[in-house]
Design a protein around this motif. Structure first.
Motif, PDB file in Angstrom:
ATOM      1  N   ASP A   1       0.836  -1.196   0.000  1.00 19.95           N
ATOM      2  CA  ASP A   1       0.000   0.000   0.000  1.00 19.95           C
ATOM      3  C   ASP A   1       0.873   1.249   0.000  1.00 19.95           C
ATOM      4  O   ASP A   1       1.960   1.275   0.587  1.00 19.95           O
ATOM      5  CB  ASP A   1      -0.889  -0.027   1.249  1.00 19.95           C
ATOM      6  N   ASP A   2       0.389   2.319  -0.632  1.00 19.51           N
ATOM      7  CA  ASP A   2       1.203   3.525  -0.761  1.00 19.51           C
ATOM      8  C   ASP A   2       1.538   4.158   0.582  1.00 19.51           C
ATOM      9  O   ASP A   2       2.591   4.790   0.728  1.00 19.51           O
ATOM     10  CB  ASP A   2       0.489   4.542  -1.659  1.00 19.51           C
ATOM     11  N   ARG A   3       0.652   4.031   1.588  1.00 19.45           N
ATOM     12  CA  ARG A   3       0.966   4.591   2.908  1.00 19.45           C
ATOM     13  C   ARG A   3       2.082   3.808   3.596  1.00 19.45           C
ATOM     14  O   ARG A   3       2.747   4.332   4.492  1.00 19.45           O
ATOM     15  CB  ARG A   3      -0.286   4.598   3.792  1.00 19.45           C
TER      16      ARG A   3
ATOM     17  N   THR B   1       4.596   2.092   1.644  1.00 22.46           N
ATOM     18  CA  THR B   1       5.808   2.091   0.829  1.00 22.46           C
ATOM     19  C   THR B   1       6.363   3.472   0.533  1.00 22.46           C
ATOM     20  O   THR B   1       7.532   3.613   0.196  1.00 22.46           O
ATOM     21  CB  THR B   1       5.548   1.403  -0.520  1.00 22.46           C
TER      22      THR B   1
ATOM     23  N   ARG C   1       7.136   6.438  -1.898  1.00 26.35           N
ATOM     24  CA  ARG C   1       7.433   6.358  -3.342  1.00 26.35           C
ATOM     25  C   ARG C   1       7.891   4.943  -3.674  1.00 26.35           C
ATOM     26  O   ARG C   1       8.953   4.495  -3.227  1.00 26.35           O
ATOM     27  CB  ARG C   1       8.505   7.387  -3.697  1.00 26.35           C
ATOM     28  N   LEU C   2       7.120   4.267  -4.474  1.00 29.60           N
ATOM     29  CA  LEU C   2       7.280   2.824  -4.639  1.00 29.60           C
ATOM     30  C   LEU C   2       8.619   2.455  -5.264  1.00 29.60           C
ATOM     31  O   LEU C   2       9.232   1.453  -4.881  1.00 29.60           O
ATOM     32  CB  LEU C   2       6.132   2.273  -5.484  1.00 29.60           C
TER      33      LEU C   2
ATOM     34  N   LEU D   1       1.874  -4.227  -7.646  1.00 33.52           N
ATOM     35  CA  LEU D   1       2.610  -2.989  -7.417  1.00 33.52           C
ATOM     36  C   LEU D   1       4.125  -3.181  -7.406  1.00 33.52           C
ATOM     37  O   LEU D   1       4.864  -2.264  -7.763  1.00 33.52           O
ATOM     38  CB  LEU D   1       2.158  -2.358  -6.092  1.00 33.52           C
ATOM     39  N   ARG D   2       4.587  -4.327  -6.987  1.00 33.09           N
ATOM     40  CA  ARG D   2       6.029  -4.607  -6.951  1.00 33.09           C
ATOM     41  C   ARG D   2       6.238  -6.002  -7.514  1.00 33.09           C
ATOM     42  O   ARG D   2       5.675  -6.974  -7.028  1.00 33.09           O
ATOM     43  CB  ARG D   2       6.539  -4.518  -5.505  1.00 33.09           C
TER      44      ARG D   2
ATOM     45  N   PRO E   1       3.689  13.030   0.916  1.00 32.39           N
ATOM     46  CA  PRO E   1       3.145  12.220  -0.179  1.00 32.39           C
ATOM     47  C   PRO E   1       3.982  12.380  -1.443  1.00 32.39           C
ATOM     48  O   PRO E   1       4.327  13.487  -1.850  1.00 32.39           O
ATOM     49  CB  PRO E   1       1.734  12.795  -0.350  1.00 32.39           C
TER      50      PRO E   1
ATOM     51  N   ASN F   1      10.273   6.916   1.773  1.00 32.62           N
ATOM     52  CA  ASN F   1      10.109   6.789   3.225  1.00 32.62           C
ATOM     53  C   ASN F   1      11.309   7.317   4.000  1.00 32.62           C
ATOM     54  O   ASN F   1      11.176   7.730   5.156  1.00 32.62           O
ATOM     55  CB  ASN F   1       9.865   5.328   3.596  1.00 32.62           C
TER      56      ASN F   1
END
Length: 558
Positions: A284-286, A288, A290-291, A313-314, A549, A553
């Motif tokens: 989930d983006d919260r 990770t 910036r993926l 996503l990954r 955002p 991280n």
């Protein structure tokens, strides 16, 4: 056996109590014209109806029951505005993989398609936010659809199911030999043995591995298996918001929560890892940030019950479709014991260099101190619920969770108003341990009418309102990222939370008017039954660290 459709529903739900346990006897809802035949049957049943004050509250009460018990909660809603009022809570259950069955009334079959009073196309409305939805065309169809609805809700990756039942289907009579039986939920497939051996080899070869646990581990009730794998293979372990409590917070391998409001050392450990073992987590983006900069140098083993999440996503080095518990147990049996002294020493260094600051931890008038004081007062079996906002993240950072299935929060959808009704459901399912709801003054007002439900049930719920007369997390982001222009985030005429609670018949305590808040909290939590506690919080308090955002991280503020 001669009975009508409504009686079949209530008889099926009664029999389910024997299979699931006493919490299955609770059904939350609000009656309405299209559902009155079902409520007539309910009056003769052994089920306990919880009369909510809003259908969203009813569905969240059912969620609270489901989240602590692991089996589907049940709610009733009438046609039209009844079912549309449940949509937010149903979407919330879908986002967080919570088993839920909503039985909705519908106008009689002859009126469908005529724009009749309180007619909506229920199945079309809920299609994208449910695992399945069924329009019941006859009472005979209920024989198969009732057990099927619960099987779907509880199997694999759990989620919500809606049954749309016309009023005349509820009154239609049928003859059956026996009440249909519940179907045992089907877990996701067992992990492929070859894949497990390959995963064990990747873990053995890794120099800096991290175990990354998500809500699927909580859903699988796999806490002990996760801990066994971490200890055997020497794996520093991080959890998403939804998996807090999987490892005890004082466990030497526990890294705590990752992501937007995770400790900076946690995110830096992940940044340095060379193997990420993701189990029951969906990137989930919260979590990770910036993926493309999340664990950038790591190979990935991804285990999930939902094959659609694998590679979404990954792109993983190794993808395993399996139940989280089964996979963790298989991995724990396949890996070789390793100490990883160098890697754990590096983790310790990062922990010292980038600690999670909790200012005011010793002061019960400040957020972290308030949470720590309350945590020391209550039974570890107590369910902890939150709404959404700063208070949610303060609790996630500071509360010493010991059981993942006692932590109830809205993660995927982020629904303000979740906390109070879900706490009522959890407390009904856990009458001795009860529930504590941490809320904000903004969130509480979203479902404040459920204070009437709480007063009526006298469920053992303590509500702790962190009151800063603001939409705190909105204000914080406006402060940090929008030039401190507080547009629509400050309340000009904030209401009195205590007066509101007392108006509903709930005792209240205002910590702003006591000399010794720690003693006042001890006295409050010694009382049985419901109570609202207002804790004044300064509007400039922030929940930090915080990842901007779109940033990595490792670039957290604070």
């Amino acid at each position: 056996m001669d009975l009508n459709g409504a009686q079949l529903i209530t008889r099926f739900l009664e029999d389910r109590v024997d299979a699931v346990g006493p919490s299955a006897a609770f059904v939350a809802g609000i009656p309405g014209g299209a559902l009155l035949p079902l409520y007539r049957a309910l009056a003769d049943s052994k089920l306990t109806h919880v009369l909510a004050r809003h259908e969203q509250g009813a569905a969240f009460i059912a969620q609270g029951i489901a989240r602590v018990g692991g089996r589907a909660g049940v709610c009733f809603a009438t046609s039209g505005p009844g079912i549309t009022n449940t949509v937010t809570a149903i979407a919330d259950a879908k986002a967080d993989s919570v088993p839920l069955v909503c039985i909705a009334g519908q106008v009689p079959r002859a009126l469908i398609g005529t724009d009749a009073f309180q007619e909506v196309r229920t199945c079309h409305i809920v299609d994208s936010i449910t695992k399945a939805q069924f329009h019941v065309r006859s009472a005979d169809e209920l024989v198969d659809l009732l057990p099927e609805a619960f099987r779907i809700a509880e199997s694999g990756r759990p989620g919500p199911v809606v049954l749309d039942v016309p009023k005349d289907v509820q009154t239609e009579r049928l003859r059956i030999e026996r009440i249909p039986r519940s179907i045992t939920p089907q877990r996701a497939p067992a992990p492929d043995a070859t894949a497990i051996l390959r995963a064990a080899d990747l873990i053995a070869r890794a120099r800096r591995p991290v175990l990354y646990l998500g809500g699927g581990v909580t859903q699988a009730r796999a806490q002990s298996a996760a801990q066994a794998l971490a200890e055997c293979a020497g794996l520093p372990t991080t959890t998403t918001l939804m998996a807090l409590g999987t490892l005890p917070p004082d466990h030497p391998l526990a890294l705590g929560m990752l992501g937007m409001h995770g400790a900076r050392y946690t995110n830096r450990v992940i940044d340095e890892c060379d193997l990420l073992i993701a189990v029951g987590a969906r990137f989930d983006d919260r979590a990770t940030g910036r993926l493309d900069r999340f664990a950038p140098n790591a190979q990935v083993i991804h285990v999930d019950a939902d094959r659609r999440e694998l590679g979404k996503l990954r792109k993983p080095t190794l993808a395993i479709e399996a139940d989280a518990g089964a996979a963790l147990r298989a991995l724990a049996g396949a890996v070789k014991p390793q100490l990883r002294a160098d890697w754990l020493a590096r983790v310790g260094t990062l922990r010292r260099e980038w600690p999670l600051a909790q200012p005011g931890r010793d002061d019960p008038r400040r957020p972290y101190g308030l949470i720590a004081t309350i945590a020391a007062l209550i039974d570890p079996e107590t369910a902890i619920t939150t709404d959404v906002g700063q208070h949610q993240m303060w609790v996630a950072q500071a509360y010493p969770f010991r059981r993942g299935d006692r932590w109830l929060t809205s993660g995927g959808l982020g629904t303000m108003g979740f906390g109070l009704p879900s706490a009522i459901g959890a407390a009904l399912a856990l009458p001795h341990a009860g529930a504590v709801c941490f809320s904000g003054d903004g969130s509480l007002l979203m479902t404040v009418q459920e204070l009437a439900t709480l007063a009526e049930t006298q469920a053992n719920v303590k509500i702790v309102v962190m009151d800063n007369s603001a939409l705190g997390l909105v204000r914080q982001q406006q402060n940090l990222f929008y030039d401190a222009r507080y547009s629509a985030s400050l309340y000009r005429a904030p209401p009195s939370c205590c007066a509101i609670a007392e108006g509903f018949g709930i005792p209240a305590l205002d910590l702003g008017f006591v000399r010794d808040p720690a003693q006042a909290l001890r006295d409050a939590f010694a009382q049985p039954g419901p109570l609202l506690i207002r804790a004044p919080i300064a509007a400039d308090e922030m929940v930090l660290p915080m990842v901007t955002p779109g940033s990595a991280n490792t670039e957290a503020l604070g």
